[in-house]
Design a protein around this motif. Structure first.
Motif, PDB file in Angstrom:
ATOM      1  N   ALA A 105       5.709  -6.464   5.274  1.00  0.00           N
ATOM      2  CA  ALA A 105       4.663  -6.273   4.605  1.00  0.00           C
ATOM      3  C   ALA A 105       3.909  -4.944   5.048  1.00  0.00           C
ATOM      4  O   ALA A 105       3.403  -4.216   4.106  1.00  0.00           O
ATOM      5  CB  ALA A 105       3.594  -7.585   4.347  1.00  0.00           C
ATOM      6  N   ALA A 106       3.621  -5.102   6.228  1.00  0.00           N
ATOM      7  CA  ALA A 106       2.676  -3.728   6.769  1.00  0.00           C
ATOM      8  C   ALA A 106       3.361  -2.569   6.599  1.00  0.00           C
ATOM      9  O   ALA A 106       2.871  -1.548   6.300  1.00  0.00           O
ATOM     10  CB  ALA A 106       2.474  -4.070   8.386  1.00  0.00           C
ATOM     11  N   THR A 107       4.909  -2.754   6.859  1.00  0.00           N
ATOM     12  CA  THR A 107       5.672  -1.414   6.809  1.00  0.00           C
ATOM     13  C   THR A 107       5.699  -0.878   5.356  1.00  0.00           C
ATOM     14  O   THR A 107       5.578   0.419   4.963  1.00  0.00           O
ATOM     15  CB  THR A 107       7.145  -1.749   7.268  1.00  0.00           C
ATOM     16  N   GLU A 108       5.646  -1.629   4.315  1.00  0.00           N
ATOM     17  CA  GLU A 108       5.720  -1.162   2.886  1.00  0.00           C
ATOM     18  C   GLU A 108       4.575  -0.684   2.587  1.00  0.00           C
ATOM     19  O   GLU A 108       4.278   0.275   2.003  1.00  0.00           O
ATOM     20  CB  GLU A 108       6.065  -2.515   2.091  1.00  0.00           C
ATOM     21  N   VAL A 109       3.211  -1.280   3.089  1.00  0.00           N
ATOM     22  CA  VAL A 109       1.931  -0.619   2.449  1.00  0.00           C
ATOM     23  C   VAL A 109       1.962   0.520   3.380  1.00  0.00           C
ATOM     24  O   VAL A 109       1.112   1.469   2.823  1.00  0.00           O
ATOM     25  CB  VAL A 109       0.918  -1.738   2.496  1.00  0.00           C
ATOM     26  N   TRP A 110       2.264   0.692   4.604  1.00  0.00           N
ATOM     27  CA  TRP A 110       2.130   1.941   5.168  1.00  0.00           C
ATOM     28  C   TRP A 110       3.035   3.054   4.519  1.00  0.00           C
ATOM     29  O   TRP A 110       2.279   4.179   4.923  1.00  0.00           O
ATOM     30  CB  TRP A 110       2.576   1.761   6.775  1.00  0.00           C
ATOM     31  N   GLU A 111       4.019   2.892   4.094  1.00  0.00           N
ATOM     32  CA  GLU A 111       4.835   3.914   3.449  1.00  0.00           C
ATOM     33  C   GLU A 111       3.807   4.512   2.269  1.00  0.00           C
ATOM     34  O   GLU A 111       3.972   5.519   1.945  1.00  0.00           O
ATOM     35  CB  GLU A 111       6.068   3.265   2.683  1.00  0.00           C
ATOM     36  N   GLN A 112       3.171   3.608   1.705  1.00  0.00           N
ATOM     37  CA  GLN A 112       2.171   4.167   0.541  1.00  0.00           C
ATOM     38  C   GLN A 112       1.074   4.964   1.386  1.00  0.00           C
ATOM     39  O   GLN A 112       0.400   5.921   0.597  1.00  0.00           O
ATOM     40  CB  GLN A 112       1.536   3.327  -0.149  1.00  0.00           C
TER      41      GLN A 112
END
Length: 197
Positions: A105-112
Motif C-alpha cells: 500500500a505504501a509503495t502504491e501511494v508513493w508512486e503517486q
C-alpha cells in the motif's frame, strides 16, 4: 526617560535587526519543511499550510500515509478546492498487522507522490506521515530522499510524522518539533470530530 520612550527605543532596535535579516533573505526557491515530534498537531500544521497555499491561488497536492479511508475534514474541504489526494488507505499499522500489505500500500501511494514531486504545477506537496514509511522501512530511503532532493526548484514540500530520520532533518530547510506536554486522549477523552479529525 519614561517607560514609553524606553519601549520605543527597544522596538526600533528590534525592527532594525528584523529588517536587516529580511534584506539578506533574497533566495527564491521552494523549501522543505519537516514537522515531527510526539506532540499533537503535525498533520494539522501541514494542512494549515496547504490551506494557505490554496488561499493564495497556488496548486497543492496531498499524500496521506498511515491514515485510513475514514472521514477526513481536511480532505472534505480541500478536494472541493481542487487539491488532489493520494491516500494509503490501510489505516494504522497496529490495525493491519500485515507488513507485506502495508509495504504494498505504501509503495502504491508513493508512486503517486513521485508524480506530484516531479510536477512543477504543484507549489506545495504535503507528505503526511511519511516519516513512518522510512522508520519502518516500508519505502526505499534512498529513492525517497532523491525524489525530495530532485523536485522542481520552486516546489515546497512538507513532511510530517513522529521520528523523522536524521537524513530528513539534515535535508530540510525548516524543522519543527512538536512536544507532547498534555493530551486529552490520555485522560480518557474521545477524539472529537472537527477538532481532532
Amino acid at each position: 526617560m519614561d517607560r514609553n520612550q524606553k519601549h520605543k527605543i527597544k522596538a526600533q532596535k528590534q525592527k532594525e535587526k528584523v529588517d536587516a535579516r529580511v534584506a539578506q533573505a533574497q533566495i527564491e526557491q521552494g523549501i522543505m519543511l519537516v514537522i515531527t515530534g510526539n506532540g499533537k498537531g503535525k498533520s494539522t500544521a501541514g494542512f494549515g499550510t496547504v490551506a494557505r497555499c490554496v488561499g493564495h491561488g497556488y496548486k497543492a497536492a496531498v499524500v496521506q500515509f498511515i491514515k485510513g479511508q475514514w472521514d477526513c475534514g481536511e480532505r472534505n474541504l480541500l478536494e472541493q478546492h481542487g487539491v488532489p489526494f493520494a491516500v494509503m488507505g490501510t489505516g494504522f499499522t497496529w490495525n493491519t498487522q500485515d507488513r507485506e500489505a502495508d509495504i504494498a500500500a505504501a509503495t502504491e501511494v508513493w508512486e503517486q507522490a513521485k508524480i506530484f514531486l516531479n510536477d512543477p504545477q504543484y507549489h506545495l506537496v504535503l507528505l503526511d506521515e511519511l516519516t513512518y514509511m522510512l522508520g519502518y522501512d516500508y519505502l526505499p530511503k534512498d529513492e525517497v530522499l532523491a525524489a525530495l532532493k530532485n523536485r522542481p526548484e520552486q516546489q515546497s514540500v512538507i513532511v510530517t510524522g513522529r521520528g523523522a530520520i536524521s537524513e530528513l532533518r539534515e535535508m530540510a530547510d525548516t524543522v519543527s518539533e512538536i512536544k507532547d506536554i498534555k493530551h486529552a486522549f490520555k485522560a480518557g477523552i474521545k477524539a472529537r470530530k472537527g477538532v481532532d479529525w
